[in-house]
Design a protein around this motif. Structure first.
Motif, PDB file in Angstrom:
ATOM      1  N   ILE A   1     -12.782  -1.783  11.221  1.00 45.07           N
ATOM      2  CA  ILE A   1     -12.672  -1.945   9.768  1.00 45.07           C
ATOM      3  C   ILE A   1     -13.822  -2.837   9.305  1.00 45.07           C
ATOM      4  CG2 ILE A   1     -11.301  -2.900   7.873  1.00 45.07           C
ATOM      5  CD1 ILE A   1      -8.778  -2.205   9.488  1.00 45.07           C
ATOM      6  N   VAL A   2     -14.584  -2.348   8.317  1.00 44.16           N
ATOM      7  CA  VAL A   2     -15.703  -3.118   7.773  1.00 44.16           C
ATOM      8  C   VAL A   2     -15.551  -3.368   6.275  1.00 44.16           C
ATOM      9  CG1 VAL A   2     -17.339  -2.366   9.551  1.00 44.16           C
ATOM     10  CG2 VAL A   2     -17.142  -1.058   7.406  1.00 44.16           C
ATOM     11  N   GLY A   3     -14.436  -2.936   5.708  1.00 45.49           N
ATOM     12  CA  GLY A   3     -14.216  -3.141   4.284  1.00 45.49           C
ATOM     13  C   GLY A   3     -13.070  -2.295   3.795  1.00 45.49           C
ATOM     14  N   SER A   4     -12.993  -2.174   2.495  1.00 46.52           N
ATOM     15  CA  SER A   4     -11.922  -1.409   1.864  1.00 46.52           C
ATOM     16  C   SER A   4     -12.446  -0.784   0.582  1.00 46.52           C
ATOM     17  CB  SER A   4     -10.735  -2.331   1.558  1.00 46.52           C
ATOM     18  OG  SER A   4      -9.700  -1.629   0.926  1.00 46.52           O
ATOM     19  N   CYS A   5     -11.856   0.339   0.225  1.00 46.42           N
ATOM     20  CA  CYS A   5     -12.173   0.986  -1.047  1.00 46.42           C
ATOM     21  C   CYS A   5     -10.897   1.634  -1.563  1.00 46.42           C
ATOM     22  CB  CYS A   5     -13.289   2.010  -0.892  1.00 46.42           C
ATOM     23  SG  CYS A   5     -12.910   3.387   0.213  1.00 46.42           S
ATOM     24  N   GLY A   6     -10.880   1.909  -2.837  1.00 43.93           N
ATOM     25  CA  GLY A   6      -9.684   2.517  -3.379  1.00 43.93           C
ATOM     26  C   GLY A   6      -9.924   3.230  -4.681  1.00 43.93           C
ATOM     27  N   LEU A   7      -9.021   4.129  -4.953  1.00 44.24           N
ATOM     28  CA  LEU A   7      -8.987   4.909  -6.179  1.00 44.24           C
ATOM     29  C   LEU A   7      -7.723   4.489  -6.908  1.00 44.24           C
ATOM     30  CD1 LEU A   7     -10.292   7.307  -7.722  1.00 44.24           C
ATOM     31  CD2 LEU A   7      -8.905   8.825  -6.300  1.00 44.24           C
ATOM     32  N   PHE A   8      -7.875   3.925  -8.114  1.00 44.58           N
ATOM     33  CA  PHE A   8      -6.758   3.284  -8.792  1.00 44.58           C
ATOM     34  C   PHE A   8      -6.505   3.861 -10.174  1.00 44.58           C
ATOM     35  CE2 PHE A   8      -9.188   0.225  -6.275  1.00 44.58           C
ATOM     36  CZ  PHE A   8      -8.219  -0.190  -5.382  1.00 44.58           C
TER      37      PHE A   8
ATOM     38  N   ARG B   1       0.806  -1.236   0.000  1.00 44.85           N
ATOM     39  CA  ARG B   1       0.000   0.000   0.000  1.00 44.85           C
ATOM     40  C   ARG B   1       0.836   1.281   0.000  1.00 44.85           C
ATOM     41  NH1 ARG B   1      -3.366  -1.700  -2.797  1.00 44.85           N
ATOM     42  NH2 ARG B   1      -2.079  -3.525  -2.741  1.00 44.85           N
ATOM     43  N   PRO B   2       1.856   1.448   0.862  1.00 47.18           N
ATOM     44  CA  PRO B   2       2.587   2.726   0.882  1.00 47.18           C
ATOM     45  C   PRO B   2       3.277   3.058  -0.441  1.00 47.18           C
ATOM     46  CG  PRO B   2       3.034   1.486   2.889  1.00 47.18           C
ATOM     47  CD  PRO B   2       2.281   0.566   1.966  1.00 47.18           C
ATOM     48  N   VAL B   3       3.856   2.066  -1.094  1.00 43.78           N
ATOM     49  CA  VAL B   3       4.551   2.300  -2.372  1.00 43.78           C
ATOM     50  C   VAL B   3       3.545   2.696  -3.448  1.00 43.78           C
ATOM     51  CG1 VAL B   3       5.908   1.177  -4.196  1.00 43.78           C
ATOM     52  CG2 VAL B   3       6.458   0.770  -1.796  1.00 43.78           C
ATOM     53  N   LEU B   4       2.425   1.999  -3.505  1.00 44.60           N
ATOM     54  CA  LEU B   4       1.403   2.319  -4.500  1.00 44.60           C
ATOM     55  C   LEU B   4       0.808   3.701  -4.254  1.00 44.60           C
ATOM     56  CD1 LEU B   4      -0.331  -1.174  -4.739  1.00 44.60           C
ATOM     57  CD2 LEU B   4       1.135  -0.088  -6.461  1.00 44.60           C
ATOM     58  N   TRP B   5       0.644   4.055  -2.983  1.00 43.15           N
ATOM     59  CA  TRP B   5       0.125   5.396  -2.642  1.00 43.15           C
ATOM     60  C   TRP B   5       1.113   6.475  -3.094  1.00 43.15           C
ATOM     61  CZ3 TRP B   5      -4.396   6.203   0.525  1.00 43.15           C
ATOM     62  CH2 TRP B   5      -4.677   7.556   0.758  1.00 43.15           C
ATOM     63  N   ALA B   6       2.359   6.327  -2.719  1.00 38.84           N
ATOM     64  CA  ALA B   6       3.376   7.337  -3.047  1.00 38.84           C
ATOM     65  C   ALA B   6       3.545   7.513  -4.548  1.00 38.84           C
ATOM     66  CB  ALA B   6       4.710   6.963  -2.399  1.00 38.84           C
ATOM     67  N   SER B   7       3.358   6.440  -5.314  1.00 43.89           N
ATOM     68  CA  SER B   7       3.519   6.510  -6.768  1.00 43.89           C
ATOM     69  C   SER B   7       2.278   7.049  -7.468  1.00 43.89           C
ATOM     70  CB  SER B   7       3.847   5.127  -7.328  1.00 43.89           C
ATOM     71  OG  SER B   7       2.693   4.294  -7.260  1.00 43.89           O
ATOM     72  N   GLY B   8       1.166   7.155  -6.750  1.00 46.60           N
ATOM     73  CA  GLY B   8      -0.080   7.614  -7.354  1.00 46.60           C
ATOM     74  C   GLY B   8      -0.842   6.515  -8.076  1.00 46.60           C
ATOM     75  N   GLN B   9      -0.404   5.276  -7.973  1.00 45.37           N
ATOM     76  CA  GLN B   9      -1.068   4.156  -8.650  1.00 45.37           C
ATOM     77  C   GLN B   9      -2.341   3.719  -7.928  1.00 45.37           C
ATOM     78  OE1 GLN B   9       0.525   4.348 -11.814  1.00 45.37           O
ATOM     79  NE2 GLN B   9      -0.320   2.321 -11.706  1.00 45.37           N
ATOM     80  N   ALA B  10      -2.324   3.732  -6.608  1.00 46.03           N
ATOM     81  CA  ALA B  10      -3.486   3.243  -5.859  1.00 46.03           C
ATOM     82  C   ALA B  10      -3.559   3.920  -4.501  1.00 46.03           C
ATOM     83  CB  ALA B  10      -3.407   1.722  -5.680  1.00 46.03           C
ATOM     84  N   PHE B  11      -4.702   4.511  -4.236  1.00 46.25           N
ATOM     85  CA  PHE B  11      -4.981   5.107  -2.936  1.00 46.25           C
ATOM     86  C   PHE B  11      -6.033   4.207  -2.275  1.00 46.25           C
ATOM     87  CE2 PHE B  11      -4.163   8.654  -5.943  1.00 46.25           C
ATOM     88  CZ  PHE B  11      -2.886   8.970  -5.498  1.00 46.25           C
ATOM     89  N   THR B  12      -5.582   3.318  -1.408  1.00 43.09           N
ATOM     90  CA  THR B  12      -6.457   2.317  -0.811  1.00 43.09           C
ATOM     91  C   THR B  12      -6.755   2.688   0.636  1.00 43.09           C
ATOM     92  OG1 THR B  12      -5.343   0.678  -2.198  1.00 43.09           O
ATOM     93  CG2 THR B  12      -6.781  -0.155  -0.474  1.00 43.09           C
TER      94      THR B  12
END
Length: 191
Positions: free
Chosen positions: A80-87, A60-71
């Motif tokens: 926590i009841v789930g997950s969502c993301g902008l990819f 997650r941190p690498v993908l966030w920093a690169s702008g590939q995935a904000f999870t």
């Protein structure tokens, strides 16, 4: 590079970036409890394990920093009841992003996914150059399709897809929401 906030407060609902191994036990447990609900529609359910949970969180941190995935972890009443993301997908043009989401069945039917997706749309349109957001789901997954329909997305297209989960039909339904006219990243931030 523009990055969305790591925490989004929505009254009783919080979207927050994952905290690595600190979230591992809780995330693993939520998925474990939701497996029967998730298994028909999401491919990761078939490979669910402690190791896959740790691997997911470690990336997650690498993908966030690169702008590939904000999870984000979807947190309701402190759990926590789930997950969502902008990819950013390789088959999605640079001016578009995709949103994905899943919930524990105890959190469904309460508007949680709808509120989370609405918040991710707002964040997407704050990113420079993003002019549309898409949600992709199997054509038979009516629960996933109800979220974009409620939020004003329109069906953009249907395409053949390799089935990845047991209930997949082999047809993806793609919904699209376009940046509101006259809205720019700066205008969106101000408004």
């Amino acid at each position: 590079m523009d990055l969305p906030p790591q925490v989004i407060e929505l009254d009783d609902l919080t979207l927050r970036s994952f905290h690595g191994e600190a979230d591992a036990a809780e995330l693993f447990g939520v998925i474990e409890e939701a497996l029967e609900h998730l298994r028909p529609w999401v491919s990761f359910a078939a490979e669910h394990s402690w190791a896959s949970t740790l691997e997911f969180l470690a990336r997650r941190p690498v993908l966030w920093a690169s702008g590939q995935a904000f999870t984000y972890a979807i947190v309701l009443d402190g759990a926590i009841v789930g997950s969502c993301g902008l990819f950013r997908r390789t088959d999605t043009p640079d001016n578009g992003r995709e949103i994905g989401y899943w919930l524990h069945p105890a959190a469904t039917g309460r508007g949680v996914a709808t509120r989370a997706v609405r918040a991710l749309c707002e964040q997407a349109f704050r990113l420079a150059g993003v002019d549309h957001v898409e949600i992709v789901h199997d054509a038979a997954n009516h629960a996933s399709g109800a979220v974009p329909a409620r939020l004003g997305f329109t069906e953009h297209l249907r395409r053949p897809a390799r089935p990845l989960a047991p209930a997949d039909t082999g047809e993806d339904r793609i919904w699209r929401l376009t940046r509101p006219h006259g809205s720019t990243p700066a205008a969106t931030r101000a408004g």
